[in-house]
Design an enzyme around this catalytic site. Structure first.
Site, PDB file in Angstrom:
ATOM      1  N   GLU A 247       0.898  -1.072  -0.142  1.00  0.00           N
ATOM      2  CA  GLU A 247      -0.053   0.140  -0.043  1.00  0.00           C
ATOM      3  C   GLU A 247       0.668   1.370   0.055  1.00  0.00           C
ATOM      4  O   GLU A 247       1.988   1.138   0.318  1.00  0.00           O
ATOM      5  CB  GLU A 247      -0.935   0.049   1.294  1.00  0.00           C
ATOM      6  CG  GLU A 247      -2.258  -0.228   0.960  1.00  0.00           C
ATOM      7  CD  GLU A 247      -3.108   0.743   0.104  1.00  0.00           C
ATOM      8  OE1 GLU A 247      -2.441   1.689  -0.386  1.00  0.00           O
ATOM      9  OE2 GLU A 247      -4.371   0.687   0.477  1.00  0.00           O
ATOM     10  N   ASP A 248       0.429   2.432  -0.452  1.00  0.00           N
ATOM     11  CA  ASP A 248       1.062   3.602  -0.235  1.00  0.00           C
ATOM     12  C   ASP A 248       0.900   4.168   1.005  1.00  0.00           C
ATOM     13  O   ASP A 248       2.018   4.622   1.671  1.00  0.00           O
ATOM     14  CB  ASP A 248       0.457   4.478  -1.494  1.00  0.00           C
ATOM     15  CG  ASP A 248      -0.986   4.871  -1.382  1.00  0.00           C
ATOM     16  OD1 ASP A 248      -1.590   3.805  -0.578  1.00  0.00           O
ATOM     17  OD2 ASP A 248      -1.490   5.712  -2.082  1.00  0.00           O
TER      18      ASP A 248
ATOM     19  N   ASP B 192      -4.235   5.378   6.575  1.00  0.00           N
ATOM     20  CA  ASP B 192      -4.662   6.578   7.051  1.00  0.00           C
ATOM     21  C   ASP B 192      -5.469   6.257   8.172  1.00  0.00           C
ATOM     22  O   ASP B 192      -5.221   5.865   9.350  1.00  0.00           O
ATOM     23  CB  ASP B 192      -5.409   7.372   6.201  1.00  0.00           C
ATOM     24  CG  ASP B 192      -5.677   8.959   6.418  1.00  0.00           C
ATOM     25  OD1 ASP B 192      -5.063   9.421   7.479  1.00  0.00           O
ATOM     26  OD2 ASP B 192      -6.731   9.555   5.868  1.00  0.00           O
TER      27      ASP B 192
ATOM     28  N   PHE C 196      -1.710  15.926   4.897  1.00  0.00           N
ATOM     29  CA  PHE C 196      -2.005  15.254   3.484  1.00  0.00           C
ATOM     30  C   PHE C 196      -0.711  15.307   2.554  1.00  0.00           C
ATOM     31  O   PHE C 196      -0.062  16.444   2.228  1.00  0.00           O
ATOM     32  CB  PHE C 196      -3.018  16.143   2.878  1.00  0.00           C
ATOM     33  CG  PHE C 196      -3.607  15.272   1.714  1.00  0.00           C
ATOM     34  CD1 PHE C 196      -4.472  14.246   1.797  1.00  0.00           C
ATOM     35  CD2 PHE C 196      -3.268  15.486   0.223  1.00  0.00           C
ATOM     36  CE1 PHE C 196      -4.862  13.225   0.772  1.00  0.00           C
ATOM     37  CE2 PHE C 196      -3.523  14.723  -0.681  1.00  0.00           C
ATOM     38  CZ  PHE C 196      -4.585  13.592  -0.315  1.00  0.00           C
TER      39      PHE C 196
ATOM     40  N   ARG D   8       1.325  11.971  -8.517  1.00  0.00           N
ATOM     41  CA  ARG D   8       1.621  10.502  -8.237  1.00  0.00           C
ATOM     42  C   ARG D   8       3.008  10.343  -8.631  1.00  0.00           C
ATOM     43  O   ARG D   8       3.768   9.436  -7.820  1.00  0.00           O
ATOM     44  CB  ARG D   8       0.689   9.716  -8.851  1.00  0.00           C
ATOM     45  CG  ARG D   8      -0.662   9.708  -8.356  1.00  0.00           C
ATOM     46  CD  ARG D   8      -1.512   8.381  -9.127  1.00  0.00           C
ATOM     47  NE  ARG D   8      -2.640   8.399  -8.915  1.00  0.00           N
ATOM     48  CZ  ARG D   8      -3.491   7.908  -7.979  1.00  0.00           C
ATOM     49  NH1 ARG D   8      -2.989   7.497  -6.744  1.00  0.00           N
ATOM     50  NH2 ARG D   8      -4.866   8.056  -7.582  1.00  0.00           N
TER      51      ARG D   8
HETATM   52  P1  IMP Z   1      -7.773   4.908   4.708  1.00  0.00           P
HETATM   53  O1  IMP Z   1      -8.948   4.037   4.296  1.00  0.00           O
HETATM   54  O2  IMP Z   1      -8.460   6.204   5.506  1.00  0.00           O
HETATM   55  O3  IMP Z   1      -6.745   4.345   5.571  1.00  0.00           O
HETATM   56  O4  IMP Z   1      -7.318   5.637   3.289  1.00  0.00           O
HETATM   57  C1  IMP Z   1      -6.279   5.134   2.544  1.00  0.00           C
HETATM   58  C2  IMP Z   1      -5.968   5.499   1.083  1.00  0.00           C
HETATM   59  O5  IMP Z   1      -6.632   6.985   1.228  1.00  0.00           O
HETATM   60  C3  IMP Z   1      -4.863   5.777   0.884  1.00  0.00           C
HETATM   61  O6  IMP Z   1      -4.699   4.217   0.196  1.00  0.00           O
HETATM   62  C4  IMP Z   1      -4.818   6.588  -0.372  1.00  0.00           C
HETATM   63  O7  IMP Z   1      -5.288   6.185  -1.463  1.00  0.00           O
HETATM   64  C5  IMP Z   1      -5.641   7.839   0.573  1.00  0.00           C
HETATM   65  N1  IMP Z   1      -4.889   8.426   1.371  1.00  0.00           N
HETATM   66  C6  IMP Z   1      -4.904   8.809   2.646  1.00  0.00           C
HETATM   67  N2  IMP Z   1      -3.957   9.742   3.073  1.00  0.00           N
HETATM   68  C7  IMP Z   1      -3.477  10.226   1.907  1.00  0.00           C
HETATM   69  C8  IMP Z   1      -2.649  11.320   2.068  1.00  0.00           C
HETATM   70  O8  IMP Z   1      -2.035  12.019   2.829  1.00  0.00           O
HETATM   71  N3  IMP Z   1      -2.201  11.588   0.499  1.00  0.00           N
HETATM   72  C9  IMP Z   1      -2.939  11.042  -0.627  1.00  0.00           C
HETATM   73  N4  IMP Z   1      -3.722   9.687  -0.335  1.00  0.00           N
HETATM   74  C10 IMP Z   1      -3.760   9.646   1.066  1.00  0.00           C
HETATM   75 MG    MG Z   2      -3.865   3.525  -1.512  1.00  0.00          MG
END
Ligand code: IMP
Ligand code: MG
Length: 176
Positions: free
Chosen positions: A99-100, A103, A152, A165
């Protein structure tokens, strides 16, 4: 109103950390084949960089999946819909999900449940970035590149409205 991008983590530091993680994974998976799953689109840069550095004695196979989590530009809802499913079965495979960024953890919490149900031999999680302060759903992370504060970020696969990206570093958009 103008804005510029500030570097938060420079490329050299990212490369150094990915080398470390790849060495750890190569040692741990010696004698096995790793089946890496990339969550599109954000994970694609990290997975490419990481898999490139896995030792040649540890074969790597790749698959891709795309999910949508009904969020807005900067947060996710947790309702995960599979937009593109994996091509191959996970049955009996040593899977690493790449995963990138994690959050709230909602997306992964849901996704890991789906993947576990497909009977992999093992399933681990590797993320380039983690924002632990934002966690809403519990997610066990096996390898983390960097823990960051609640900011962010863009670059290395991460986008703001689908842009940035491709940046080779991890940055932040700052209003002037
Ligand atoms: P989660 O379900 O809240 O953990 O969201 C995860 C996804 O939200 C990641 O895989 C990203 O695609 C996106 N995301 C969360 N934080 C960031 C950020 O700081 N920059 C860019 N994408 C983010
Ligand atoms: Mg992602």
């Amino acid at each position: 109103m103008s804005q510029h991008i500030e570097v938060m983590i420079p490329r050299e530091e990212i490369d150094r950390r990915i080398h470390e993680i790849a060495a750890e994974i190569s040692r741990e998976y010696a004698g096995r084949t790793i089946h890496m799953i990339c969550v599109l689109k954000g994970g694609v840069y990290f997975m490419t960089m990481l898999s490139n550095l896995i030792a040649e004695e540890v074969p790597v196979t790749l698959d891709f999946m795309s999910v949508s989590s009904y969020g807005d530009a900067t947060s996710s809802s947790g309702i995960v819909r599979i937009v593109k499913d994996l091509d191959e079965s996970l049955e009996g495979k040593d899977v690493i999900l790449v995963e990138d960024i994690i959050d709230s953890g909602r997306t992964l919490h849901h996704l890991l449940k789906i993947l576990h149900a497909r009977n992999p031999k093992s399933l681990k999680l590797c993320t380039l970035l983690d924002k632990p302060d934002r966690r809403v759903c519990d997610v066990k992370v096996d390898w983390t590149g960097f823990e960051i504060e609640d900011r962010f970020v863009i670059g290395c696969g991460m986008d703001y409205k689908q842009k940035y990206r491709n940046l080779p570093y991890i940055g932040e958009i700052v209003e002037d």
